[in-house]
Scaffold this motif. Structure first.
Motif, PDB file in Angstrom:
ATOM      1  N   ALA A 157       0.708  -1.242   0.142  1.00 31.68           N
ATOM      2  CA  ALA A 157       0.116  -0.021  -0.070  1.00 31.68           C
ATOM      3  C   ALA A 157       0.841   1.364   0.065  1.00 31.68           C
ATOM      4  CB  ALA A 157      -1.141   0.038   1.187  1.00 31.68           C
ATOM      5  N   ASN A 158       2.115   1.296   0.639  1.00 32.57           N
ATOM      6  CA  ASN A 158       2.877   2.423   0.743  1.00 32.57           C
ATOM      7  C   ASN A 158       3.427   2.489  -0.624  1.00 32.57           C
ATOM      8  OD1 ASN A 158       2.400   2.901   3.424  1.00 32.57           O
ATOM      9  ND2 ASN A 158       4.128   1.641   4.339  1.00 32.57           N
ATOM     10  N   ALA A 159       3.862   1.453  -1.237  1.00 38.29           N
ATOM     11  CA  ALA A 159       4.602   1.542  -2.416  1.00 38.29           C
ATOM     12  C   ALA A 159       3.566   2.249  -3.604  1.00 38.29           C
ATOM     13  CB  ALA A 159       4.939   0.274  -2.945  1.00 38.29           C
ATOM     14  N   MET A 160       2.262   1.640  -3.474  1.00 36.53           N
ATOM     15  CA  MET A 160       1.082   2.255  -4.354  1.00 36.53           C
ATOM     16  C   MET A 160       0.887   3.590  -4.208  1.00 36.53           C
ATOM     17  SD  MET A 160      -1.247  -0.776  -4.433  1.00 36.53           S
ATOM     18  CE  MET A 160      -2.608  -0.229  -5.359  1.00 36.53           C
ATOM     19  N   SER A 161       0.842   4.094  -2.528  1.00 37.75           N
ATOM     20  CA  SER A 161       0.709   5.423  -2.422  1.00 37.75           C
ATOM     21  C   SER A 161       1.725   6.327  -2.890  1.00 37.75           C
ATOM     22  CB  SER A 161       0.437   5.433  -0.661  1.00 37.75           C
ATOM     23  OG  SER A 161       0.441   6.812  -0.517  1.00 37.75           O
ATOM     24  N   ASP A 162       2.907   5.805  -2.746  1.00 37.71           N
ATOM     25  CA  ASP A 162       4.216   6.635  -3.180  1.00 37.71           C
ATOM     26  C   ASP A 162       4.155   7.023  -4.747  1.00 37.71           C
ATOM     27  OD1 ASP A 162       5.194   6.728  -0.697  1.00 37.71           O
ATOM     28  OD2 ASP A 162       6.528   5.203  -0.848  1.00 37.71           O
ATOM     29  N   GLU A 163       3.772   5.946  -5.422  1.00 38.37           N
ATOM     30  CA  GLU A 163       3.705   6.067  -6.952  1.00 38.37           C
ATOM     31  C   GLU A 163       2.505   6.890  -7.125  1.00 38.37           C
ATOM     32  OE1 GLU A 163       4.438   5.243 -10.924  1.00 38.37           O
ATOM     33  OE2 GLU A 163       5.791   4.971  -9.111  1.00 38.37           O
ATOM     34  N   GLY A 164       1.334   6.806  -6.524  1.00 39.09           N
ATOM     35  CA  GLY A 164       0.400   7.702  -6.852  1.00 39.09           C
ATOM     36  C   GLY A 164       0.568   9.045  -6.311  1.00 39.09           C
ATOM     37  N   ARG A 165       1.563   9.205  -5.198  1.00 46.39           N
ATOM     38  CA  ARG A 165       1.778  10.762  -4.930  1.00 46.39           C
ATOM     39  C   ARG A 165       2.612  11.393  -6.098  1.00 46.39           C
ATOM     40  NH1 ARG A 165       3.240   9.750  -0.342  1.00 46.39           N
ATOM     41  NH2 ARG A 165       5.507   9.386  -0.926  1.00 46.39           N
ATOM     42  N   ARG A 166       3.323  10.418  -6.327  1.00 49.55           N
ATOM     43  CA  ARG A 166       4.706  10.911  -7.309  1.00 49.55           C
ATOM     44  C   ARG A 166       3.690  11.190  -8.751  1.00 49.55           C
ATOM     45  NH1 ARG A 166       6.962   9.171 -11.806  1.00 49.55           N
ATOM     46  NH2 ARG A 166       5.788   7.206 -11.738  1.00 49.55           N
ATOM     47  N   ARG A 167       2.933  10.434  -9.237  1.00 52.72           N
ATOM     48  CA  ARG A 167       2.399  10.931 -10.496  1.00 52.72           C
ATOM     49  C   ARG A 167       1.162  12.039 -10.312  1.00 52.72           C
ATOM     50  NH1 ARG A 167      -0.015   4.985 -12.664  1.00 52.72           N
ATOM     51  NH2 ARG A 167       2.049   3.940 -12.906  1.00 52.72           N
ATOM     52  N   ALA A 168       0.591  12.373  -9.084  1.00 52.24           N
ATOM     53  CA  ALA A 168      -0.042  13.298  -8.825  1.00 52.24           C
ATOM     54  C   ALA A 168       0.708  14.517  -9.017  1.00 52.24           C
ATOM     55  CB  ALA A 168      -0.740  12.976  -7.356  1.00 52.24           C
ATOM     56  N   GLU A 169       1.912  14.412  -8.217  1.00 49.49           N
ATOM     57  CA  GLU A 169       2.902  15.693  -8.246  1.00 49.49           C
ATOM     58  C   GLU A 169       3.254  15.911  -9.538  1.00 49.49           C
ATOM     59  OE1 GLU A 169       5.777  14.479  -5.616  1.00 49.49           O
ATOM     60  OE2 GLU A 169       4.753  14.959  -3.783  1.00 49.49           O
ATOM     61  N   GLU A 170       3.606  15.028 -10.302  1.00 47.39           N
ATOM     62  CA  GLU A 170       3.946  15.136 -11.894  1.00 47.39           C
ATOM     63  C   GLU A 170       3.085  15.781 -12.610  1.00 47.39           C
ATOM     64  OE1 GLU A 170       5.535  11.614 -13.559  1.00 47.39           O
ATOM     65  OE2 GLU A 170       6.935  11.624 -12.590  1.00 47.39           O
ATOM     66  N   ALA A 171       1.529  15.382 -12.289  1.00 52.12           N
ATOM     67  CA  ALA A 171       0.347  15.889 -13.041  1.00 52.12           C
ATOM     68  C   ALA A 171       0.103  17.324 -12.454  1.00 52.12           C
ATOM     69  CB  ALA A 171      -0.760  14.978 -12.729  1.00 52.12           C
ATOM     70  N   ASN A 172       0.311  17.418 -11.056  1.00 50.73           N
ATOM     71  CA  ASN A 172       0.175  18.915 -10.662  1.00 50.73           C
ATOM     72  C   ASN A 172       1.159  19.784 -11.223  1.00 50.73           C
ATOM     73  OD1 ASN A 172      -1.145  20.862  -8.930  1.00 50.73           O
ATOM     74  ND2 ASN A 172       0.831  20.856  -7.938  1.00 50.73           N
ATOM     75  N   LEU A 173       2.482  19.642 -11.595  1.00 46.73           N
ATOM     76  CA  LEU A 173       3.442  20.339 -11.782  1.00 46.73           C
ATOM     77  C   LEU A 173       3.197  20.529 -13.478  1.00 46.73           C
ATOM     78  CD1 LEU A 173       6.329  21.660 -11.452  1.00 46.73           C
ATOM     79  CD2 LEU A 173       7.203  19.765 -12.019  1.00 46.73           C
ATOM     80  N   ALA A 174       2.760  19.646 -14.199  1.00 46.11           N
ATOM     81  CA  ALA A 174       2.350  19.695 -15.542  1.00 46.11           C
ATOM     82  C   ALA A 174       1.206  20.804 -15.891  1.00 46.11           C
ATOM     83  CB  ALA A 174       2.136  18.465 -16.338  1.00 46.11           C
ATOM     84  N   LYS A 175       0.367  20.647 -14.864  1.00 47.84           N
ATOM     85  CA  LYS A 175      -0.682  21.606 -14.996  1.00 47.84           C
ATOM     86  C   LYS A 175      -0.427  23.134 -14.545  1.00 47.84           C
ATOM     87  CE  LYS A 175      -2.920  22.249 -11.290  1.00 47.84           C
ATOM     88  NZ  LYS A 175      -2.975  23.065 -10.285  1.00 47.84           N
ATOM     89  N   SER A 176       0.438  23.121 -13.424  1.00 44.44           N
ATOM     90  CA  SER A 176       1.057  24.575 -13.271  1.00 44.44           C
ATOM     91  C   SER A 176       1.411  24.966 -14.209  1.00 44.44           C
ATOM     92  CB  SER A 176       1.730  24.541 -11.914  1.00 44.44           C
ATOM     93  OG  SER A 176       1.064  23.762 -10.820  1.00 44.44           O
ATOM     94  N   ARG A 177       2.605  24.139 -15.024  1.00 47.32           N
ATOM     95  CA  ARG A 177       3.475  24.979 -16.235  1.00 47.32           C
ATOM     96  C   ARG A 177       2.260  25.176 -17.150  1.00 47.32           C
ATOM     97  NH1 ARG A 177       8.177  20.281 -15.953  1.00 47.32           N
ATOM     98  NH2 ARG A 177       9.345  21.277 -14.337  1.00 47.32           N
ATOM     99  N   PHE A 178       1.332  24.430 -17.584  1.00 52.17           N
ATOM    100  CA  PHE A 178       0.529  24.501 -18.799  1.00 52.17           C
ATOM    101  C   PHE A 178      -0.338  25.778 -18.308  1.00 52.17           C
ATOM    102  CE2 PHE A 178      -4.091  24.134 -20.137  1.00 52.17           C
ATOM    103  CZ  PHE A 178      -3.633  24.248 -21.363  1.00 52.17           C
ATOM    104  N   LEU A 179      -0.716  25.941 -17.105  1.00 53.48           N
ATOM    105  CA  LEU A 179      -1.552  27.311 -16.947  1.00 53.48           C
ATOM    106  C   LEU A 179      -0.587  28.483 -16.908  1.00 53.48           C
ATOM    107  CD1 LEU A 179      -3.637  26.061 -13.623  1.00 53.48           C
ATOM    108  CD2 LEU A 179      -4.430  26.459 -16.195  1.00 53.48           C
ATOM    109  N   ALA A 180       0.647  28.337 -16.560  1.00 53.66           N
ATOM    110  CA  ALA A 180       1.461  29.679 -16.419  1.00 53.66           C
ATOM    111  C   ALA A 180       1.794  29.918 -18.044  1.00 53.66           C
ATOM    112  CB  ALA A 180       2.761  29.009 -15.891  1.00 53.66           C
ATOM    113  N   SER A 181       1.904  28.841 -18.647  1.00 56.69           N
ATOM    114  CA  SER A 181       2.419  28.966 -20.140  1.00 56.69           C
ATOM    115  C   SER A 181       1.024  29.806 -20.817  1.00 56.69           C
ATOM    116  CB  SER A 181       2.855  27.820 -20.980  1.00 56.69           C
ATOM    117  OG  SER A 181       2.832  28.226 -22.172  1.00 56.69           O
TER     118      SER A 181
END
Length: 507
Positions: free
Chosen positions: A244-268
């Motif tokens: 569960a921790n491994a899945m949570s870490d993977e999910g958090r990593r993907r969420a952070e990547e998606a959030n960063l991509a969203k922020s970059r997209f909005l800024a651009s």
């Protein structure tokens, strides 16, 4: 006591409430505990028990042989003669064979298909040792002159039973294999003398001892089985938690990547949208003000004004999205300098006063005495105050009052409070209005124009300054927005500002 009590708002700034318990997590943990406790008596670990029995035999391989040597020495000194030495040598040899079997199993290992086979081998080994104890029960001592020799033999056999019950508890039937034959042999030899009460008592004690120590071995065996079951459950739970921790870490990593991509997209996109939008605002303003000449059709002038107003609203929205994306991406630039919250609050009240007067709403400043300078970013503090005051003006009804307060917290920090007497916010909607693009039901019902980004930006800017932001509200009584800054940001040693408490309403 009402949430909007003035004293409480001024001094006890932070309302620390207990977080609700996670019911799903509690149910999972309760189920795990139930599974761990209901495993008592389960005996599905024959392989582990067999290895435990093997280790016990190896570790305690010298225990019973030492007992046999001691008995032999005592027998020699008592005058029994060579017979007890022969018995000792014979019985120790039998235990040596049992020890060799244990070492062989420990060396080669065992698979699940040969568990029963090795159990029978062990039972055979323990039965071999029973021949030695039957030999001991057969020994006589007519020359030593000890009348209680049968009693001594029974006591020695019971002592050997006790040691075997403890050592061989992982294979509980081992005690029956090792001592049934000696007990029967002793009983047969004593059958001619059962009329003697002492002999009869010894026979009864041997049978009772065999039954008792078998029960002890059974209880120890069950305890070991339960321990193994609990260990297996614990290992399974640990494996599940790690997964569960491994899945949570993977999910958090993907969420952070998606959030960063969203922020970059909005800024651009915000940057890309600003260029044509500025042109729209400029041309629409020129048309609305008829800079290049009069427009004969009045409807066109109204359209130009509408275009300009809509463009300004869109530009504000883009600016807010850009600010929020910068904050989330960690790229929001902060220029910290010593400043007075009271000065910035006065400026913001002056800027918003015209909008407030248009709605017949009063802005009332309330500043505490002796305020010191705060190390903060002036642009951020101004944006915090303007957003909070604009929200309060938006939702305050005509003839309403908005109190803008600046003061000290109980911990030595400083706070900004904007309190209105508007319709309020339902308690369950406070997390909604604090979320990005979130709007309460009252705002939606009244069709209040807004993006749902003001309060999230305020909250993020306060957190950048190591502060805390809270929203307190009560239906039909109003709302208070509270931003607190820690004591560490207050610059000590500078001269306090002498200001009258409760200034007159800003002009």
């Amino acid at each position: 006591m009402a949430l909007l009590d003035v004293t409480t708002a001024d001094k006890n700034i932070v309302d620390r409430r207990k977080l609700p318990r996670n019911k799903d997590l509690s149910a999972v943990m309760r189920g795990a505990r139930d599974r761990l406790m209901e495993r008592a008596g389960i005996n599905h670990f024959e392989r582990e028990l067999l290895f435990m029995h093997t280790r016990a035999l190896i570790v305690n391989s010298a225990t019973i042989p030492l007992l046999i040597v001691m008995i032999a020495l005592i027998g020699v000194f008592s005058g029994i003669g060579k017979s007890i030495v022969l018995w000792a040598a014979f019985t120790i040899a039998l235990y040596a064979v049992l020890g060799l079997l244990a070492r062989r199993l420990a060396k080669q290992g065992i698979d699940n298909e040969h568990i029963r086979q090795w159990q029978m081998i062990y039972f055979g080994g323990h039965f071999m040792t029973s021949i030695g104890w039957a030999y001991f029960a057969y020994l006589e001592c007519t020359a030593c002159g000890i009348s209680l020799f049968p009693v001594i033999k029974a006591v020695v056999i019971i002592l050997a039973m006790a040691i075997t019950a403890i050592v061989s508890s992982a294979l509980r039937a081992a005690i029956l294999a090792a001592f049934t034959l000696p007990v029967i042999t002793y009983t047969l030899l004593a059958s001619n003398n059962l009329g003697n009460p002492l002999t009869a008592i010894m026979v009864v004690m041997l049978f009772a001892g065999l039954a008792f120590f078998y029960l002890v071995a059974t209880r120890l065996n069950q305890s070991v089985a339960v321990t193994l079951a609990l260990q297996a459950e614990k290992d399974a739970l640990i494996a599940e938690l790690e997964t569960a921790n491994a899945m949570s870490d993977e999910g958090r990593r993907r969420a952070e990547e998606a959030n960063l991509a969203k922020s970059r997209f909005l800024a651009s996109m915000s940057h890309e949208l600003r260029t044509p939008l500025n042109a729209i605002l400029g041309f629409s303003e020129v048309m609305a003000k008829e800079v290049l000449g009069p427009i004969q059709n009045g409807t066109y002038r109204e359209y130009a004004s509408d275009i300009h107003a809509s463009g300004e609203h869109l530009l504000n929205l883009i600016n807010e999205i850009l600010d929020l994306s910068r904050i989330e991406a960690g790229r929001y630039s902060v220029n910290e300098e010593p400043l007075l919250l009271t000065d910035i609050a006065n400026e913001c009240i002056h800027m918003m006063n015209l909008k407030a007067r248009n709605k017949d709403v009063s802005l009332i400043p309330q500043f505490e005495l002796g305020m010191l300078r705060l190390k903060a970013d002036e642009r951020s503090i101004r944006q915090i105050l303007l957003n909070l005051i604009a929200n309060a003006v938006k939702f305050t009804p005509p003839h309403g009052k908005i109190h803008v307060k600046v003061g000290w917290t109980a911990g030595g920090g400083q706070y900004i409070s904007v309190r209105d007497n508007g319709p309020g916010i339902p308690p369950e909607e406070i997390p909604v209005v604090l979320s990005t693009f979130g709007q309460g039901s009252i705002a939606i019902k009244n069709a209040e124009q807004g993006t749902g980004l003001g309060l999230p930006i305020v909250q993020a800017l306060v957190h950048i300054h190591d502060g805390e932001f809270h929203l307190f509200s009560k239906l039909r009584e109003g709302t208070e927005a509270l931003a607190t800054f820690p004591r560490s940001r207050v610059i000590q040693g500078n001269h306090p500002v002498a200001r009258k408490h409760g200034q007159k309403k800003a002009a």
